[in-house]
Design a protein around this motif. Sequence first.
Motif, mmCIF file in Angstrom:
data_model
loop_
_atom_site.group_PDB
_atom_site.id
_atom_site.type_symbol
_atom_site.label_atom_id
_atom_site.label_comp_id
_atom_site.label_asym_id
_atom_site.label_seq_id
_atom_site.Cartn_x
_atom_site.Cartn_y
_atom_site.Cartn_z
ATOM 1 N N HIS A 104 46.502 34.981 46.855
ATOM 2 C CA HIS A 104 47.811 34.867 46.244
ATOM 3 C C HIS A 104 48.578 36.172 46.453
ATOM 4 N N SER A 105 49.809 36.234 45.979
ATOM 5 C CA SER A 105 50.682 37.363 46.314
ATOM 6 C C SER A 105 50.183 38.687 45.750
ATOM 7 N N TRP A 106 49.341 38.667 44.711
ATOM 8 C CA TRP A 106 48.837 39.903 44.123
ATOM 9 C C TRP A 106 47.417 40.228 44.584
ATOM 10 N N THR A 107 46.845 39.423 45.471
ATOM 11 C CA THR A 107 45.508 39.704 45.971
ATOM 12 C C THR A 107 45.507 40.998 46.783
ATOM 13 N N GLY A 108 44.595 41.909 46.459
ATOM 14 C CA GLY A 108 44.514 43.179 47.178
ATOM 15 C C GLY A 108 45.516 44.214 46.721
ATOM 16 N N ILE A 109 46.206 43.945 45.606
ATOM 17 C CA ILE A 109 47.208 44.875 45.084
ATOM 18 C C ILE A 109 46.576 45.781 44.022
ATOM 19 N N VAL A 110 46.839 47.080 44.107
ATOM 20 C CA VAL A 110 46.448 48.032 43.079
ATOM 21 C C VAL A 110 47.697 48.816 42.671
ATOM 22 N N ARG A 111 47.573 49.540 41.569
ATOM 23 C CA ARG A 111 48.700 50.349 41.104
ATOM 24 C C ARG A 111 48.269 51.802 41.014
ATOM 25 N N GLY A 112 49.131 52.698 41.465
ATOM 26 C CA GLY A 112 48.897 54.122 41.332
ATOM 27 C C GLY A 112 49.911 54.715 40.374
ATOM 28 N N GLY A 127 41.454 54.603 36.593
ATOM 29 C CA GLY A 127 42.176 54.300 35.374
ATOM 30 C C GLY A 127 43.472 55.076 35.250
ATOM 31 N N PRO A 128 44.230 54.791 34.186
ATOM 32 C CA PRO A 128 45.515 55.475 33.975
ATOM 33 C C PRO A 128 45.334 56.967 33.752
ATOM 34 N N ILE A 129 46.355 57.739 34.080
ATOM 35 C CA ILE A 129 46.318 59.170 33.804
ATOM 36 C C ILE A 129 46.414 59.378 32.296
ATOM 37 N N ARG A 130 45.865 60.490 31.830
ATOM 38 C CA ARG A 130 45.774 60.725 30.388
ATOM 39 C C ARG A 130 46.373 62.053 29.960
ATOM 40 N N GLU A 131 46.782 62.858 30.923
ATOM 41 C CA GLU A 131 47.369 64.149 30.591
ATOM 42 C C GLU A 131 48.461 64.487 31.601
ATOM 43 N N VAL A 132 49.236 65.520 31.290
ATOM 44 C CA VAL A 132 50.258 66.008 32.217
ATOM 45 C C VAL A 132 49.578 66.910 33.230
ATOM 46 N N TRP A 133 49.445 66.427 34.462
ATOM 47 C CA TRP A 133 48.750 67.188 35.496
ATOM 48 C C TRP A 133 49.761 67.929 36.366
ATOM 49 N N PRO A 134 49.603 69.229 36.595
ATOM 50 C CA PRO A 134 50.515 69.957 37.486
ATOM 51 C C PRO A 134 50.160 69.788 38.963
ATOM 52 N N HIS A 135 48.998 69.201 39.236
ATOM 53 C CA HIS A 135 48.508 69.065 40.611
ATOM 54 C C HIS A 135 48.469 67.588 41.006
ATOM 55 N N PRO A 136 48.260 67.276 42.301
ATOM 56 C CA PRO A 136 48.261 65.874 42.740
ATOM 57 C C PRO A 136 47.050 65.093 42.219
ATOM 58 N N ILE A 137 47.229 64.446 41.080
ATOM 59 C CA ILE A 137 46.217 63.599 40.459
ATOM 60 C C ILE A 137 46.779 62.192 40.393
ATOM 61 N N VAL A 138 46.084 61.243 41.001
ATOM 62 C CA VAL A 138 46.533 59.854 41.021
ATOM 63 C C VAL A 138 45.653 59.031 40.097
ATOM 64 N N GLY A 139 46.269 58.355 39.129
ATOM 65 C CA GLY A 139 45.552 57.357 38.358
ATOM 66 C C GLY A 139 45.478 56.074 39.173
ATOM 67 N N TYR A 140 44.259 55.555 39.358
ATOM 68 C CA TYR A 140 44.028 54.395 40.224
ATOM 69 C C TYR A 140 43.671 53.205 39.334
ATOM 70 N N ILE A 141 44.552 52.208 39.292
ATOM 71 C CA ILE A 141 44.385 51.071 38.385
ATOM 72 C C ILE A 141 44.087 49.823 39.198
ATOM 73 N N LYS A 142 42.891 49.267 38.997
ATOM 74 C CA LYS A 142 42.452 48.099 39.757
ATOM 75 C C LYS A 142 42.872 46.784 39.112
ATOM 76 N N THR A 143 42.985 46.782 37.777
ATOM 77 C CA THR A 143 43.270 45.557 37.039
ATOM 78 C C THR A 143 44.663 45.632 36.436
ATOM 79 N N HIS A 144 45.427 44.572 36.558
ATOM 80 C CA HIS A 144 46.815 44.563 36.106
ATOM 81 C C HIS A 144 46.914 43.887 34.740
ATOM 82 N N HIS A 145 47.065 44.690 33.700
ATOM 83 C CA HIS A 145 47.185 44.163 32.346
ATOM 84 C C HIS A 145 48.639 43.890 31.966
ATOM 85 N N VAL A 146 49.571 44.552 32.603
ATOM 86 C CA VAL A 146 50.982 44.472 32.237
ATOM 87 C C VAL A 146 51.818 44.251 33.491
ATOM 88 N N MET A 147 52.785 43.352 33.412
ATOM 89 C CA MET A 147 53.749 43.161 34.491
ATOM 90 C C MET A 147 54.883 44.163 34.292
#
Length: 336
Positions: free
Chosen positions: A255-263, A191-211
Motif C-alpha cells: 500500500h502507499s505507506w509500505t516501506g515508509i519511515v519518519r525521521g 524512536g522519537p528524539i527526547r532532547e534538544v541536540w546541537p549535533h546531527p541526531i536523527v530520531g528514526y520512527i518505524k511505526t506511525h501512530h499519528v497522521m
Amino acid sequence: MYHDHVAEELTETLEQDTEAQDASAARLHIETWSPEYGAPLDTTEEVVSGPIDCQVETSDWSPRPPSLEGCPNEVAFVDGVRRIEARLTLDHPDDGPVPGLMAAFGVGYVQWDRAGRRSSIDGIEVERMLVMAGGYRVGLDTGPRFPISFESVPGDDPSELISHLQRRMRSAETALVHRLAGPDRLVIADGPIREVWPHPIVGYIKTHHVMYLGKTERPIIGRLRAGQRSPLFLIETRLPRYSWYLRLADLMGGHSWTGIVRGEVAAAMGINQAVKTANWATGLLPGLASEGHLDPRAPQNLVPIGALERDLRRNLGDPGLTIRALRAAVRELMAA
C-alpha cells in the motif's frame, strides 16, 4: 529495484455499508510484519499535541531527492531491547495481591565507518530490575551474576510496570546518544528524539501512530519512491521538531505507506542544518533496509539495527538462569 513482497493481498471487492464512506477504489492489504511487533501503520493515536507547519522548507510539496554532501563519515545506530523475565505477586495482608515484574534491558550501538566499509557493535550495557506496583520495594539477593535494581511505581495498574521498564530503557539510550553525539558523527537513534541536540541526531520512527500531514500534503506519501523524502514539516510541541517521511524500498503489491519511515531532528538546530541532516538520512538509510526473508519487520528494521538487537538479546543471557536465581533468592528470603 523492487523487493519481494510476500504479503497476501485481498483483491476482492469490498462491500460497503450504504452509510459508510465510499471506498470502492480502495484495496485491502495484510501487513508483512510479524504480529507480535504490532503494525508499521498504527493510527490509533490521532490527536497531535501541537500544530503542524508544512511550509518551513518549501511550499512545493513534491518528492525531494537525497544528498550526501557534507555527510559525516562516521554513522552510529543506537537501539535497545527489553525482556520480561518473570511476573511477580506480593501477597500483602492489607492491600492484597500487588503485581510486580522482573525485567532486563540492553542498549548499545553500531559504529559504521563509511569510508572503510566496516562496522562494529559497541557500548553494550545490560540492566536488570525488579519493579513492584503500589510503591512497594522487595529486596532479594540474586548473587553477583545477576545484579538487580529494586524499584517501584506508585500506581497499582500492571501496565505502569511496563511503562517504567520502557522509560528506563529509553533513558539509557538517551545517555548513550549523549556520549556519541558530535559534529563529525551522524547518529540514528531508534524512536522519537527526547532532547534538544546541537549535533546531527536523527530520531528514526518505524511505526506511525499519528497522521501528521493534512489531506493536502498526505498524498505525497504515495508518490515517494525509494530514496526520496517529503519536505520537512515542523511539529510544534514542547520539544519542537523538524520531521519528514522517506521511503526505504519500493515493494510490489504494497500500500502507499509500505516501506515508509519518519525521521525527525530537534528544531533548535535550525532549518538549514535540518535539511542537510534529512538529506543525509534519506541518502543512507534505503541502502540499509532489511529484507523480508531475513527480518520480520522488513524493510523498516534496518540491517545494522537488526544485528544490534540480536547481539543485545544474546547479552541478556538465558532467561532460565535468571528465573532460577530469582526462585532461589525468594526461597532464601522466605526461609529467613
